[in-house]
Design a protein around this motif. Structure first.
Motif, short mmCIF file in Angstrom:
data_model
loop_
_atom_site.label_atom_id
_atom_site.label_comp_id
_atom_site.label_asym_id
_atom_site.label_seq_id
_atom_site.Cartn_x
_atom_site.Cartn_y
_atom_site.Cartn_z
N ASN A 167 0.81 -1.22 0.00
CA ASN A 167 0.00 0.00 0.00
C ASN A 167 0.84 1.26 0.00
O ASN A 167 0.31 2.36 0.01
CB ASN A 167 -0.88 0.04 1.25
CG ASN A 167 -1.93 -1.01 1.23
OD1 ASN A 167 -2.33 -1.44 0.16
ND2 ASN A 167 -2.36 -1.44 2.38
N GLY A 168 2.13 1.10 0.08
CA GLY A 168 2.99 2.28 0.08
C GLY A 168 2.99 3.09 1.35
O GLY A 168 3.19 4.29 1.34
N CYS A 169 2.80 2.42 2.50
CA CYS A 169 2.72 3.18 3.75
C CYS A 169 4.08 3.64 4.24
O CYS A 169 4.18 4.57 5.04
CB CYS A 169 2.03 2.37 4.83
SG CYS A 169 2.96 0.91 5.34
N GLY A 170 5.14 2.96 3.79
CA GLY A 170 6.48 3.42 4.15
C GLY A 170 6.93 3.08 5.55
O GLY A 170 7.91 3.61 6.04
N ILE A 171 6.20 2.18 6.25
CA ILE A 171 6.62 1.78 7.59
C ILE A 171 7.98 1.10 7.54
O ILE A 171 8.84 1.31 8.40
CB ILE A 171 5.57 0.86 8.24
CG1 ILE A 171 4.32 1.66 8.60
CG2 ILE A 171 6.12 0.19 9.49
CD1 ILE A 171 3.25 0.87 9.28
N HIS A 201 1.96 -7.89 4.86
CA HIS A 201 2.80 -9.01 4.46
C HIS A 201 3.23 -8.91 3.00
O HIS A 201 3.34 -9.91 2.29
CB HIS A 201 2.11 -10.35 4.73
CG HIS A 201 1.58 -10.45 6.11
ND1 HIS A 201 2.40 -10.49 7.22
CD2 HIS A 201 0.31 -10.43 6.60
CE1 HIS A 201 1.66 -10.53 8.31
NE2 HIS A 201 0.39 -10.48 7.97
N TYR A 249 7.35 -5.64 10.56
CA TYR A 249 6.42 -4.51 10.70
C TYR A 249 5.49 -4.35 9.52
O TYR A 249 4.56 -3.56 9.58
CB TYR A 249 7.22 -3.22 10.93
CG TYR A 249 7.67 -3.03 12.36
CD1 TYR A 249 6.99 -2.16 13.20
CD2 TYR A 249 8.74 -3.72 12.87
CE1 TYR A 249 7.39 -1.99 14.51
CE2 TYR A 249 9.15 -3.55 14.17
CZ TYR A 249 8.47 -2.68 15.00
OH TYR A 249 8.85 -2.52 16.29
N CYS A 250 5.76 -5.02 8.39
CA CYS A 250 4.91 -4.80 7.20
C CYS A 250 3.49 -5.23 7.49
O CYS A 250 3.23 -6.40 7.80
CB CYS A 250 5.45 -5.58 6.01
SG CYS A 250 4.48 -5.31 4.54
N PRO A 251 2.53 -4.29 7.43
CA PRO A 251 1.17 -4.63 7.86
C PRO A 251 0.44 -5.57 6.90
O PRO A 251 -0.47 -6.27 7.30
CB PRO A 251 0.46 -3.28 7.92
CG PRO A 251 1.25 -2.38 7.06
CD PRO A 251 2.65 -2.87 7.07
#
Lengths: 629, 168
Positions: free
Chosen positions: B14-18, B130, B126-128
């Motif tokens: 999703n490109g959240c960048g976490i 997967h 941490y990748c929400p």
């Protein structure tokens, strides 16, 4: 200073003077960040009676203090100024990647004063800040302008206004990149009045937390908490679209300027299947694990080729139900609003208002230039263009419904606003809840985003409790895990009778949302359900190294709320402003009206809970003293 | 011996960048945009997010390009590691990398690459969604990617290799 960037940038456009303002640790601890900083700065520096569109008004952007952590949804940034719509505290929140970039450029906030002589834009490249000439983008729509600015400044984040902001349409928005924006309360008009077309931000200074290991651990804990929320999976898949069908079922939608409560074919127009049909992929804001935004693409038909990131409840309800457009046209309307840089909620309400006046014969074809009817997309888009460019009747409507209604006798009854700000979504005649009282108590006027019961249940709609209470609807485990102080929890929620006290819950909900806006996290239901002051205080301590406990954090949020109320009172708000439009009290909608006296009783009760004078809504001296204002 | 690698599934991202934030927090104890060993790029044309990260190439151009021979395969495995003590920060490996995955660390003034966090990559944890996985290379994708890269960048790599004085 850990966690914070440590300074704010102050730009005076009249004198072209650029200053740095150091962030004091005491100020940072008392006001936390985001909306807290904004409230203090505006309260201190805008004189009473200042013209919102004049040089005395100040536009402040502040980043939440947790932005830069991998804590879920920590991406938000708040903009505030004196609102041209309400003449009170105007404020709006947006996410995406802008907040992190501004903080990465080395600033916790951006204070814009004065008024430029000719169109300019602000280029921030870490310590190098320039005011540059913007005639090459002035007059262009937001998307074109972003392309031009990004071509000049590679890899930058851009926030800017479209034509609506340039023309000082009172409900213009500030756009944050292509698809996001600071929508409500007309912040774009303020930016337009300063002749500031855009702010272009580049930079990558480090953000240094006091305890990086702690930040990582608490972020993982936050992720697990949010993932355990009951609404998490639904929100990941469908975003805010989930709420459209229940509200249609409650007769609580704003349909055709609040003349009805729902549409017969609402289930075909909105709901989850719309996301399945038009949505392609999910787009997250910085650090977000929910990713409620979807790219929506129309591949065939009249609006083929439209691509927007908006499968959200706000544009759907504003345009699909309030104006009555088809689903595809409402997706198109998102694109147009973003290009013109205009608030989707308010513009939908204004168009619906004009259409109802046309229907009632108060305005006619000579006034408008074309026919207006609910559901006519060509007319709606033509009117949207006229408003944005201030042509013809659009010049009057661009003043917002409150001011436009003064032009035509009898139009006042159809102007649906609280304190001058158009009410966007929900009809209190269909459903009375903490959320609907929130429209009345909201600092920024008729708006739905600053007061929500953290555990609102959408399964029941019972209005049996004489406006004082709503149904809780959950079992004990939910009650137990709710992060609230115990005494407040037992005062707000009555488990035995399964009710929630609206006045007490409103105060908690407003303070909680205000806290989210201060630390910079999102108010999506999975977050509201699970994240409370306890974990945020721990994270704040890890991030900044400043010791903080949950009570201090909530007091900081309450302090901000009181300060905003005092700002409003200083700028002329009176107790009578906290009233719904007359239509809700008089006109039946699916057999219901709102009882004016009972609403007033709840409102007074809420004022009392807040420590305000129950007759006038003024914060009492002891409240001010307790909060140290 | 083949080791586990990072894999990124663009269709889940999703490109959240976490991942970028946890990467710099873990390695640099601060957030800095340019220091993340993994980068998420928004490709608006192809309508997808893809990741840029060291893929530990079999015949790694960075190893060939290094002037000081500080980049090598970890003994007993096929992970590319660096000897930062002897690295002079000439950034030749950054130029050589066909994936743009070598990162110039502005604090140490040396070039670094993904070290897979010593076998427990935080970005994967941490990748929400997967989208990032840590797994053994199951197919030929890596090999194909390497070949395609050296075909495409072969000419420019030769320029770099001249300075390193190595036989190609």
């Amino acid at each position: 200073m850990f966690g914070y960037a440590g300074k704010m940038l102050e730009v005076d456009l009249s004198t072209q003077n650029i200053k740095m303002r150091k962030l004091e640790p005491d100020f940072a601890k008392d006001y936390i960040g985001g909306i807290g900083f904004n409230a203090r700065i505006l309260y201190d520096e805008i004189p009473a009676g200042a013209d919102p569109l004049g040089p005395e008004n100040i536009l402040v952007f502040s980043v939440g203090c947790l932005v830069g952590t991998p804590f879920p949804t920590a991406s938000r940034m708040e903009v505030s100024a004196k609102s041209p719509l309400s003449n009170g505290f105007g404020s709006s929140n947006s996410g995406a990647f802008l907040g992190l970039r501004l903080k990465g450029a080395g600033y916790d906030g951006l204070i814009i004063k004065g008024q430029a002589q000719k169109p300019v834009y602000l280029l921030i490249e870490e310590d190098k800040v320039q005011i540059k000439e913007a005639s090459f983008v002035w007059g262009r729509d937001a998307w074109e302008s972003i392309d031009l600015l990004k071509a000049r400044h590679y890899g930058a984040e851009v926030l800017l206004i479209g034509q609506a902001g340039e023309n000082q349409v009172r409900f213009a928005s500030i756009e944050n990149g292509y698809y996001d924006g600071f929508g409500r309360t007309g912040m774009g008009a303020v930016m337009g009045s300063k002749k500031l077309k855009a702010v272009v931000i580049r930079g990558s200074k480090p953000i240094v937390p006091a305890d990086p290991k702690g930040v990582l651990e608490l972020s993982a804990k936050g992720q697990n908490l949010i993932k355990s929320a009951s609404s998490y999976q639904a929100f990941c898949s469908y975003g805010t679209m989930n709420a459209t069908i229940p509200y249609g079922g409650f007769n609580a939608l704003s349909v055709h300027n609040y003349s009805r409560g729902t549409l017969p074919d609402w289930k075909q127009r909105a709901g989850r299947q719309i996301v399945d049909i038009y949505g392609s992929r999910h787009i997250a804001c910085q650090s977000c694990i929910i990713a409620c935004g979807h790219l929506a693409e129309i591949t065939e038909g009249k609006y083929a080729g439209t691509l927007v990131k908006d499968m959200e409840i706000t544009p759907t309800v504003s345009y699909s139900s309030n104006v009555g457009l088809s689903t595809e046209a409402s997706i198109k309307s998102s694109e147009l609003c973003q290009r013109y840089g205009i608030d989707m909620s308010s513009s939908g309400s204004v168009i619906a208002f004009a259409m109802e006046l046309y229907q009632k014969g108060i305005i006619n074809k000579d006034d408008v230039g074309y026919e207006l009817a609910f559901g006519d997309d060509d007319a709606a888009f033509a009117l949207l263009k006229d408003i944005s460019l201030r042509q013809g009747i659009g010049d009057i409507l661009a003043e917002g419904v409150k001011r436009a209604a003064e032009h035509w006798p009898g139009a006042d009854d159809y102007a649906m606003h609280v304190k001058g700000v158009e009410i966007p979504m929900i009809d209190p005649r269909g459903r009375w809840s903490t959320w609907t009282l929130g429209i009345l108590t909201n600092i920024r006027g008729g708006d739905h985003l600053r007061c929500r019961n953290p555990v609102e249940i959408l399964r029941y709609n019972e209005n049996l409790y004489y406006y004082q209470k709503e149904r809780f609807g959950f079992k004990k485990p939910m009650y137990d895990r709710l992060d609230m102080p115990d005494d407040l929890k037992s005062a707000a929620i009555d488990l035995e009778n399964d009710t929630v006290d609206i006045a007490v819950m409103s105060k908690w909900a407003e303070d909680l949302i205000n806290l989210y806006n201060s630390v910079g996290i999102c108010i999506r239901p999975p977050v509201m359900e699970t994240i409370g002051p306890t974990i945020l205080a721990e994270l704040y301590t890890c991030m900044t190294g400043i010791p903080m406990n949950p009570d201090e954090l909530m007091a900081g949020s309450e302090r901000t709320w009181n300060l905003m109320k005092l700002f409003n009172l200083r700028h002329g708000e009176v107790a009578d402003d906290s009233k719904f439009p007359r239509r809700f009290y008089r006109e039946l909608q699916s057999g219901n009206i709102v009882d004016e006296d009972k609403v007033q009783a709840v409102l007074e009760q809420y004022w009392q809970v807040r420590g305000w004078n129950p007759g006038t809504g003024h914060p009492l001296p002891e409240t001010e003293k307790r909060l140290g204002i | 011996m083949t080791q586990k690698r990072l894999y990124h599934n663009a269709s889940l991202c999703n490109g959240c960048g976490i991942c970028q934030l946890v990467c710099t927090l873990e390695h640099c104890r601060q957030w800095n945009h340019y220091q993340s060993r993994i980068k998420i790029v928004n490709d608006t044309e192809r309508n997808a997010f893809y990741s840029v990260c060291c893929s530990h190439c079999e015949e790694a151009p960075c190893i060939m390009a290094c002037l000081m021979n500080t980049i090598y395969k970890e003994p007993g495995s096929d992970i590319t590691v660096r000897d930062l003590y002897h690295c002079i920060g000439c950034r030749a490996c950054e130029l050589a990398c066909p994936f743009d995955a070598a990162v110039f660390d502005v604090i140490q003034e040396k070039v670094v690459n993904c070290d897979l966090c010593g076998g427990r990559p935080l970005c994967v944890e941490y990748c929400p969604n997967h989208a990032l996985t840590y797994d053994y290379p199951e197919d030929q994708a890596d090999k194909n990617r390497n070949q395609a890269a050296s075909q495409k960048f072969g000419a420019s790599l030769l320029e770099v290799f001249k300075f390193s004085g190595k036989e190609v």
